[in-house]
Design an enzyme around this catalytic site. Structure first.
Site, PDB file in Angstrom:
ATOM      1  N   GLN A   1       0.887  -1.365   0.411  1.00 54.23           N
ATOM      2  CA  GLN A   1      -0.262  -0.003   0.251  1.00 54.23           C
ATOM      3  C   GLN A   1       1.080   1.038  -0.171  1.00 54.23           C
ATOM      4  OE1 GLN A   1      -2.098  -1.529   3.626  1.00 54.23           O
ATOM      5  NE2 GLN A   1      -0.358  -1.626   4.713  1.00 54.23           N
TER       6      GLN A   1
ATOM      7  N   HIS B   1      -8.371   3.517  19.421  1.00 55.65           N
ATOM      8  CA  HIS B   1      -7.746   1.883  20.639  1.00 55.65           C
ATOM      9  C   HIS B   1      -8.821   1.411  21.690  1.00 55.65           C
ATOM     10  CE1 HIS B   1      -3.618   3.669  17.745  1.00 55.65           C
ATOM     11  NE2 HIS B   1      -4.860   2.752  17.071  1.00 55.65           N
TER      12      HIS B   1
ATOM     13  N   ASP C   1      -0.211 -12.438   6.316  1.00 54.03           N
ATOM     14  CA  ASP C   1      -1.890 -12.334   5.974  1.00 54.03           C
ATOM     15  C   ASP C   1      -3.373 -12.446   6.750  1.00 54.03           C
ATOM     16  OD1 ASP C   1      -4.041 -12.952   3.484  1.00 54.03           O
ATOM     17  OD2 ASP C   1      -4.714 -11.990   4.808  1.00 54.03           O
ATOM     18  N   GLY C   2      -3.379 -12.073   7.516  1.00 53.96           N
ATOM     19  CA  GLY C   2      -4.151 -12.493   8.690  1.00 53.96           C
ATOM     20  C   GLY C   2      -5.252 -14.042   8.071  1.00 53.96           C
TER      21      GLY C   2
ATOM     22  N   ASP D   1      -8.209  -5.102  14.115  1.00 52.00           N
ATOM     23  CA  ASP D   1      -7.790  -3.669  13.210  1.00 52.00           C
ATOM     24  C   ASP D   1      -7.383  -2.958  12.057  1.00 52.00           C
ATOM     25  OD1 ASP D   1      -5.065  -0.893  14.299  1.00 52.00           O
ATOM     26  OD2 ASP D   1      -7.306  -0.728  13.760  1.00 52.00           O
ATOM     27  N   SER D   2      -8.190  -3.325  11.162  1.00 54.82           N
ATOM     28  CA  SER D   2      -7.793  -3.565   9.254  1.00 54.82           C
ATOM     29  C   SER D   2      -7.702  -2.153   8.931  1.00 54.82           C
ATOM     30  CB  SER D   2      -8.504  -4.108   9.274  1.00 54.82           C
ATOM     31  OG  SER D   2      -9.840  -4.326   9.131  1.00 54.82           O
ATOM     32  N   THR D   3      -7.618  -1.807   7.741  1.00 55.13           N
ATOM     33  CA  THR D   3      -7.708  -0.886   6.214  1.00 55.13           C
ATOM     34  C   THR D   3      -8.767  -1.196   6.539  1.00 55.13           C
ATOM     35  OG1 THR D   3      -6.663  -2.208   5.352  1.00 55.13           O
ATOM     36  CG2 THR D   3      -5.501  -0.545   6.380  1.00 55.13           C
TER      37      THR D   3
END
Ligand code: SAM
Length: 289
Positions: free
Chosen positions: A35, A66, A142-143, A160-162
């Protein structure tokens, strides 16, 4: 004196809407394997990180997101020992999780090593306490692949991703949520970054629809984060135990007292309970899903 650059968030271009910030200084900018990453100093929001034109974290308002993504699931669960973070490369979530002394291990699975490397340089307030804590485990990967393969079981899973674009798209699929259910311990809970319903209704509806098919309890809770523009942000809630979300104020207060009442700037037992009271338009999105 060179003109200061204005940096736009392009996340809502389709809606014909852009937030633009004047950068006092560009601190770091690169195209990583996954990215485009830019970090700049802003006079009001402090350090701001954007990935692929979407604001990720700012030093001024990070505490809201958070704290709510961390303390709500952990205090609702009440005896969480194993915590999994998917994404979260800036380490802001991990820093909050490690405030819970009962937690024995925190595993963070981040796809982009550059995000962690740069966070060590530019967000030491997160990374320093995290990387010196023996309970913390950092996995680069990769999750989706991790939750599909791991033999471990987790009490709390924090995604907690994009946004659902680029490497983050897979983290909003039914396949991913089903794999999270597979590695969730009995009585466990998952919370997800689920966008701003007023701007991104499809994101929440799609996740809740999957949650309803896979989990005993499917819902969301909300908080307002100034740089996640558009009003309430939704945090998806998917649990194998319906009772977690009904945990009373008195019980949350007792758990917080036993946890040593560590300092917070947004989360309180009252805010925790109130966050599940949804405005009607979001309630309707959840019901219709
Ligand atoms: N709080 C921010 C938000 O709400 O937009 C997210 C912050 S965090 C920096 C997001 C992280 O998710 C990024 O570092 C990104 O590299 C990571 N990520 C995206 N897709 C991923 C995947 N498939 N597996 C693991 N991490 C991923």
């Amino acid at each position: 004196m060179a003109e200061k650059r204005w940096i736009s968030e392009t996340l809502f271009d389709e809606l014909g809407f852009r937030m633009t910030y004047q950068a006092e200084r560009i601190l770091y900018e690169m195209q990583t394997r996954h990215q485009h990453l830019v970090l700049f100093q802003h006079k009001h929001f402090g350090k701001m990180l954007m990935l692929d034109g979407a604001t990720q974290v700012t030093t001024r308002d990070e505490f809201i997101y958070h704290e709510m993504m961390t303390h709500v699931p952990i205090f609702a669960h009440g005896r969480a020992k194993e915590v999994l973070i998917i994404g979260g490369g800036d380490c802001g979530i991990a820093e909050e999780v490690l405030k819970h002394k009962l937690v024995r291990r925190v595993t963070q699975v981040e796809i982009d090593a550059s995000v962690i490397a740069f966070a060590k340089e530019h967000f030491p307030e997160f990374t320093r306490p995290v990387f010196r804590d023996k309970r913390f485990e950092s996995v680069i990967g990769d999750g989706m692949k991790y939750v599909a393969k791991t033999a471990r079981r987790f009490d709390v899973i924090i995604v907690d991703s994009t946004d659902p674009q680029g490497p983050g798209a897979v983290l909003f699929t039914k396949k991913f949520y089903a794999a999270c259910r597979r590695c969730m311990a009995p009585g466990g809970v998952m919370v997800t970054q689920n966008g701003v319903p007023f701007m991104q209704p499809g994101e929440l509806v799609s996740s809740i629809r999957h949650f309803k098919k896979l989990f005993a309890d499917a819902r969301c809770y909300v908080a307002s984060i100034p740089t996640y523009v558009g009003g309430h942000m939704a945090m998806g809630w998917a649990s194998k135990d319906r009772r977690l979300r009904q945990t009373s104020l008195r019980v949350i207060e007792t758990r917080y007292r036993k946890a040593g009442r560590f300092k917070t700037r947004y989360w309180t037992p009252e805010v925790h309970v109130a966050a599940f009271a949804l405005p009607r338009f979001i309630e309707d999105q959840v019901r219709k899903a």
